[in-house]
Enzyme design. Structure first.
Site, PDB file in Angstrom:
ATOM      1  N   ARG A 214       7.011  -3.766 -45.174  1.00 12.64           N
ATOM      2  CA  ARG A 214       7.262  -2.737 -44.163  1.00 12.64           C
ATOM      3  C   ARG A 214       8.729  -2.346 -44.079  1.00 12.64           C
ATOM      4  O   ARG A 214       9.066  -1.262 -43.630  1.00 12.64           O
ATOM      5  CB  ARG A 214       6.883  -3.288 -42.777  1.00 12.64           C
ATOM      6  CG  ARG A 214       5.468  -3.147 -42.444  1.00 12.64           C
ATOM      7  CD  ARG A 214       5.120  -4.089 -41.316  1.00 12.64           C
ATOM      8  NE  ARG A 214       5.626  -3.649 -40.017  1.00 12.64           N
ATOM      9  CZ  ARG A 214       5.249  -4.200 -38.869  1.00 12.64           C
ATOM     10  NH1 ARG A 214       4.392  -5.206 -38.867  1.00 12.64           N
ATOM     11  NH2 ARG A 214       5.722  -3.784 -37.737  1.00 12.64           N
TER      12      ARG A 214
ATOM     13  N   ASN B  68      -0.192  -2.096 -38.505  1.00 14.38           N
ATOM     14  CA  ASN B  68       1.079  -2.158 -39.241  1.00 14.38           C
ATOM     15  C   ASN B  68       1.089  -3.341 -40.203  1.00 14.38           C
ATOM     16  O   ASN B  68       1.357  -3.192 -41.400  1.00 14.38           O
ATOM     17  CB  ASN B  68       2.262  -2.263 -38.284  1.00 14.38           C
ATOM     18  CG  ASN B  68       2.269  -1.149 -37.262  1.00 14.38           C
ATOM     19  OD1 ASN B  68       1.433  -0.263 -37.319  1.00 14.38           O
ATOM     20  ND2 ASN B  68       3.200  -1.199 -36.345  1.00 14.38           N
ATOM     21  N   ASP B  69       0.776  -4.531 -39.672  1.00 13.51           N
ATOM     22  CA  ASP B  69       0.735  -5.691 -40.558  1.00 13.51           C
ATOM     23  C   ASP B  69      -0.465  -5.641 -41.503  1.00 13.51           C
ATOM     24  O   ASP B  69      -0.363  -6.035 -42.653  1.00 13.51           O
ATOM     25  CB  ASP B  69       0.717  -7.003 -39.747  1.00 13.51           C
ATOM     26  CG  ASP B  69       2.139  -7.497 -39.487  1.00 13.51           C
ATOM     27  OD1 ASP B  69       3.044  -7.148 -40.281  1.00 13.51           O
ATOM     28  OD2 ASP B  69       2.349  -8.226 -38.502  1.00 13.51           O
TER      29      ASP B  69
ATOM     30  N   ARG C 288      -0.333 -10.502 -25.535  1.00 13.84           N
ATOM     31  CA  ARG C 288      -0.342 -11.196 -26.814  1.00 13.84           C
ATOM     32  C   ARG C 288       0.609 -12.378 -26.740  1.00 13.84           C
ATOM     33  O   ARG C 288       1.733 -12.249 -26.265  1.00 13.84           O
ATOM     34  CB  ARG C 288       0.099 -10.240 -27.923  1.00 13.84           C
ATOM     35  CG  ARG C 288       0.086 -10.899 -29.303  1.00 13.84           C
ATOM     36  CD  ARG C 288       0.410  -9.924 -30.397  1.00 13.84           C
ATOM     37  NE  ARG C 288       1.809  -9.521 -30.337  1.00 13.84           N
ATOM     38  CZ  ARG C 288       2.317  -8.542 -31.083  1.00 13.84           C
ATOM     39  NH1 ARG C 288       1.543  -7.855 -31.903  1.00 13.84           N
ATOM     40  NH2 ARG C 288       3.596  -8.219 -30.990  1.00 13.84           N
TER      41      ARG C 288
ATOM     42  N   GLU D  67      -5.044  -8.565 -38.269  1.00 17.74           N
ATOM     43  CA  GLU D  67      -3.885  -7.977 -38.951  1.00 17.74           C
ATOM     44  C   GLU D  67      -3.665  -8.594 -40.323  1.00 17.74           C
ATOM     45  O   GLU D  67      -2.682  -8.310 -40.988  1.00 17.74           O
ATOM     46  CB  GLU D  67      -2.625  -8.073 -38.079  1.00 17.74           C
ATOM     47  CG  GLU D  67      -2.294  -9.474 -37.620  1.00 17.74           C
ATOM     48  CD  GLU D  67      -1.152  -9.509 -36.606  1.00 17.74           C
ATOM     49  OE1 GLU D  67      -0.339  -8.579 -36.585  1.00 17.74           O
ATOM     50  OE2 GLU D  67      -1.073 -10.498 -35.861  1.00 17.74           O
TER      51      GLU D  67
ATOM     52  N   CYS E 253      -4.475  -1.519 -31.945  1.00 16.53           N
ATOM     53  CA  CYS E 253      -3.224  -1.418 -31.194  1.00 16.53           C
ATOM     54  C   CYS E 253      -2.029  -1.106 -32.091  1.00 16.53           C
ATOM     55  O   CYS E 253      -0.909  -1.027 -31.626  1.00 16.53           O
ATOM     56  CB  CYS E 253      -2.970  -2.684 -30.380  1.00 16.53           C
ATOM     57  SG  CYS E 253      -2.705  -4.149 -31.382  1.00 16.53           S
TER      58      CYS E 253
ATOM     59  N   HIS F  85       0.833  -1.197   0.000  1.00 16.96           N
ATOM     60  CA  HIS F  85       0.000   0.000   0.000  1.00 16.96           C
ATOM     61  C   HIS F  85       0.866   1.245   0.000  1.00 16.96           C
ATOM     62  O   HIS F  85       0.514   2.263  -0.562  1.00 16.96           O
ATOM     63  CB  HIS F  85      -0.930   0.003   1.211  1.00 16.96           C
ATOM     64  CG  HIS F  85      -2.159  -0.801   1.001  1.00 16.96           C
ATOM     65  ND1 HIS F  85      -3.140  -0.418   0.128  1.00 16.96           N
ATOM     66  CD2 HIS F  85      -2.549  -1.978   1.519  1.00 16.96           C
ATOM     67  CE1 HIS F  85      -4.094  -1.328   0.123  1.00 16.96           C
ATOM     68  NE2 HIS F  85      -3.757  -2.286   0.957  1.00 16.96           N
TER      69      HIS F  85
END
Lengths: 545, 88
Positions: free
Chosen positions: A465, A454-455, A332, A431, A502, A188
Site C-alpha cells: 500500500r 485496504n488490507d 476495533r 482483511e 469498512c 436532554h
C-alpha cells in the site's frame, strides 16, 4: 478579542450579538403560614398551571424535534403528578407551616440529591429534570415564569445553564446559537439542541459568563468549540467564509437527512461512519450516520506516552457509546504495527512489517494489554449498543483464543460484580485472503464480519500500500477481491452473521450496486461520505438487471 | 395478589421514557396496586421518580406484584410491556 472553548453539541457557525439569558433567581424564602390548606391549594393551582404549560411545550417540541425527543415533556408532566413528590410537598407545608415555594424547593433539593447520588451517569443527569419542573412550579407560584428572549433580532443566547423546557421554549427563529457556562453534553438540553439544529456550546465556564454582556458581538464555531467575543476582522472573515461553505454542504444534508438508505425497489442497507477519535462523533451525528461501523481504538495508544489504563479507555468508550445514544458502535481492538508505530511498545524494526508483528498478533502474545482493553470495553458496554471487532484474523485457532480471553474477562467482571452488557456483538475484520477463504467456519463463531478492503487488496494482490511505484498494479476493483467479499457475504448469511464493509471501497459509489447485490448489510464510510452513499443507494434499482 | 418476575431488556434500563410509560399504564388501573421489587428495593410503579430511584438496569430481574381489581390482567399487561422493552 476574547476566545473561549466548550464542548460541541451541533456543528455550525453562528455570527451575531449576545443576549444573556436571565433566569429568575431560584432563591426561595421560608415564610411561616397559618393557613396551610390555602397554601396547599396555591401549590395545586401552580402545579396544574405547570402541567398545562408543559402540554404546550410538548406540542411545540412535537413539531420541532419529533415525538421521541418531545416525550421528555410528557414525562415531566408525569413527574409533577408523582405521588411521592406531591406527598413530600404537602407534608412539608402541613407539618412545618411553611409557604408552598419553600416546600417545593426543599423537595426538589431532596429528589435532585437522590438522583445525583445514584451510581449511574444517566440517572445522575436526571437531577436537572427535577430542578426544571420544580422551578417551573415556583415560577408559577411567584408569577415570574422566565420569558427568554424578547428582542426581534436574532441573537446568541448565553446562560449559566438551560433546562430542557427553556431550550424548547426558545423561539428558534430568533436564536443563532446558545452557549452555556455549565451543563453536560449528555443532557436532554444538548440532545434537543442537536435536534433543533441550533449550534450549541456547553461548558464554556464561569469566566466566559462573567465577561460577556448583552449586545457584545460574538462568533460561535460549532466545529472547533471556539467562541470569539468581539472578534477581530481577520477572524471574522475566516469564519464567515467557513460558514458559507458549511451552509452549502448542509443543503445536500437537508435533502437527504432523515431519509432511509433504501433502493428504488425497497432494499435497505445500514450506512455507518468510520472514526478515529472521540472528537469525530459530532461529524457522525451531523451527517446522519446510522451508527459507527469502525471506531479505531489506536488513538488512545497513539496519543499516549505509556499504555493507556483501563480507566482512561473506559472513559473514552463510555463517552462514545453515550454520545451515540443507543445507536450501534463497533470498536476495533488495538491495530498497531506496520504503518502505525507506538514507541512504548518497543516493536522491533521489521523487513516486511505489513506481514509482521501487528494487530491481533500483538494482542495474543501480550494478553495483558489485550485484556485491559477488553475489560474497559465490556465495562463500557452497559452505556449503549457495543460491537467489538478484532483485526487481522487468519485462522480459526486465533479466533478461538480471542473468544476464550473474552470469556475470561467476562468471568472476572462477574466475579467482581462489575456490570457488563450480555448483548455485546463480537465480530472480525475480513482483511486477509485466508479469513475470506475460511469465512464459512469463522462465521459460525461470530456475530458479524467487516471487510477491510485496504488490507484485503494489499494482501490479495501482493501490492504494498505504501509503495507509489506499483500504483498502476493496484486494481481495487480486481475480480479476486470482489469474489472474496462475495464469498464472505454468502458464508456470513449462511450462518446467521451480518456483514459490512469498512474499508475505502465502501465509499466507492461505482461499487455500491455490486455490494447490494452481494447482500452486504452495512457500509461504513468516513462521516462526510455518508450522504453521498445514501444518495447512491436511493438511486439504485435492483429489480433491473 | 399475583406476581411475576421479568427481565429488563431495555438497553439503558428503566430510564425516563420506560418509567414514564409504565407509570402511565399503571395509573390507568387505579383500583389495582402495582409494586416492583428490584435491586433489594420495593417501589410503587405509578410513580416514575420512584421507579427510577431503584436504578433498574438492563438485564436486572424485576418482580412485578399486583394487588386489587383485575390483578391478573394488569400483571399480564405490565409483564408484556417489560418483555417488549416498552416499545424501544
Amino acid at each position: 478579542m476574547d476566545k473561549y472553548t466548550g464542548k460541541g453539541v451541533y456543528g455550525a457557525i453562528a455570527v451575531g450579538k449576545i443576549s444573556v439569558f436571565k433566569k429568575q433567581d431560584a432563591e426561595v424564602k421560608r415564610v411561616h403560614v397559618d393557613d396551610t390548606e390555602n397554601e396547599k391549594r396555591r401549590y395545586e393551582e401552580a402545579k396544574n398551571a405547570s402541567i398545562e404549560q408543559l402540554g404546550e411545550i410538548y406540542q411545540k417540541a412535537l413539531k420541532e424535534v419529533g415525538e421521541a425527543n418531545a416525550a421528555i415533556f410528557e414525562i415531566h408532566q408525569m413527574m409533577l403528578d408523582d405521588e411521592d413528590y406531591n406527598d413530600s410537598i404537602n407534608d412539608i407545608i402541613e407539618t412545618q407551616n411553611v409557604n408552598a415555594e419553600y416546600a417545593v424547593a426543599v423537595t426538589a433539593d431532596n429528589f435532585a440529591e437522590m438522583f445525583s447520588n445514584m451510581d449511574d451517569a444517566y440517572m445522575k443527569a436526571r437531577a436537572a429534570d427535577v430542578r426544571d419542573i420544580s422551578n417551573r412550579i415556583i415560577g408559577n407560584l411567584t408569577g415570574e415564569i422566565s420569558k427568554g428572549n424578547s428582542s426581534d433580532e436574532k441573537v446568541i443566547i448565553c446562560a449559566s445553564d438551560l433546562a430542557p423546557s427553556e431550550t424548547v421554549a426558545l423561539d428558534k427563529d430568533k436564536v443563532l446559537a446558545f452557549v452555556t457556562a455549565h451543563g453536560s453534553s449528555n443532557s436532554h438540553t444538548a440532545i434537543l439542541a442537536r435536534n433543533m439544529n441550533i449550534p450549541a456550546r456547553i461548558g464554556a465556564g464561569d469566566e466566559f459568563l462573567s465577561k460577556i454582556k448583552d449586545g457584545d458581538e460574538a462568533i460561535v464555531d460549532g466545529f472547533t468549540g471556539e467562541i470569539f467575543v468581539s472578534p477581530d476582522s481577520g477572524t471574522r472573515e475566516r469564519l464567515l467564509k467557513k460558514q458559507s461553505e458549511d451552509e452549502n454542504k448542509k443543503r445536500l444534508l437537508q435533502e437527504l437527512k432523515g431519509k432511509e438508505n433504501v433502493t428504488v425497489d425497497g432494499r435497505k442497507i445500514n450506512i455507518y461512519a468510520n472514526i478515529g477519535s472521540v472528537d469525530n462523533i459530532g461529524a457522525v451525528l451531523l451527517n446522519d450516520a446510522g451508527g459507527i461501523g469502525l471506531f479505531r481504538s489506536e488513538f488512545l495508544y497513539l496519543e499516549s506516552s505509556d499504555y493507556p489504563t483501563e480507566e482512561q479507555q473506559f472513559a473514552a468508550y463510555k463517552k462514545v457509546l453515550e454520545s451515540m445514544a443507543g445507536k450501534k458502535v463497533i470498536i476495533r481492538t488495538l491495530d498497531i504495527g506496520a504503518d502505525k508505530q507506538v514507541d512504548y511498545f518497543n516493536l522491533k524494526k521489521e523487513e516486511n512489517p505489513a506481514l509482521g508483528y501487528r494487530a491481533i498478533r500483538i494482542c495474543l502474545t501480550r494478553p495483558e494489554i489485550f485484556k485491559t482493553q477488553l475489560r474497559a470495553l465490556y465495562r463500557a458496554s452497559v452505556y449503549g449498543h457495543l460491537g467489538i471487532m478484532f483485526p487481522m484474523i487468519t485462522s480459526v485457532s486465533e479466533l478461538e483464543k480471542i473468544l476464550a480471553i473474552c470469556d475470561e474477562v467476562k468471568a472476572e467482571l462477574k466475579a467482581q460484580s462489575v456490570e457488563y452488557s450480555e448483548s455485546v456483538e463480537l465480530g472480525i475484520m475480513i482483511e486477509t485472503p485466508a479469513a475470506a477463504i475460511i469465512s464459512g467456519k469463522l462465521a459460525q463463531m461470530v456475530d458479524f464480519f467487516s471487510v477491510g478492503t485496504n488490507d484485503l487488496t494489499q494482501y490479495t494482490l501482493a501490492c504494498d500500500r505504501q509503495n507509489p511505484d506499483i500504483e498502476q498494479f493496484v486494481d481495487t476493483h480486481h475480480e479476486a477481491i470482489l469474489e472474496l467479499i462475495r464469498m464472505s457475504a454468502e458464508n456470513a448469511h449462511k450462518h446467521g452473521a451480518w456483514i459490512g464493509i469498512c474499508g475505502e471501497l465502501a465509499a466507492d459509489t461505482t461499487l455500491t450496486e455490486t455490494f447490494l447485490r452481494m447482500g452486504i448489510d452495512e457500509l461504513s464510510v468516513s462521516p462526510t461520505f455518508v450522504l453521498k452513499v445514501r444518495d447512491a443507494v436511493r438511486n439504485i434499482d435492483l429489480s433491473k438487471n | 395478589m399475583v406476581s411475576k418476575t421479568v427481565k429488563v431488556v431495555n438497553e439503558q434500563g428503566m430510564h425516563m421514557r420506560p418509567a414514564g410509560e409504565l407509570a402511565k399504564a399503571v395509573k390507568a388501573h387505579p383500583d389495582c396496586e402495582v409494586t416492583l421489587n428490584a435491586n433489594g428495593k420495593t417501589v410503587k410503579a405509578k410513580a416514575p421518580m420512584q421507579i427510577m430511584s431503584a436504578c433498574i438496569k438492563c438485564g436486572n430481574e424485576v418482580e412485578i406484584v399486583c394487588n386489587g381489581a383485575d390483578e391478573q390482567a394488569v400483571l399480564d399487561e405490565i409483564a408484556a410491556m417489560f418483555e417488549s422493552g416498552f416499545g424501544e
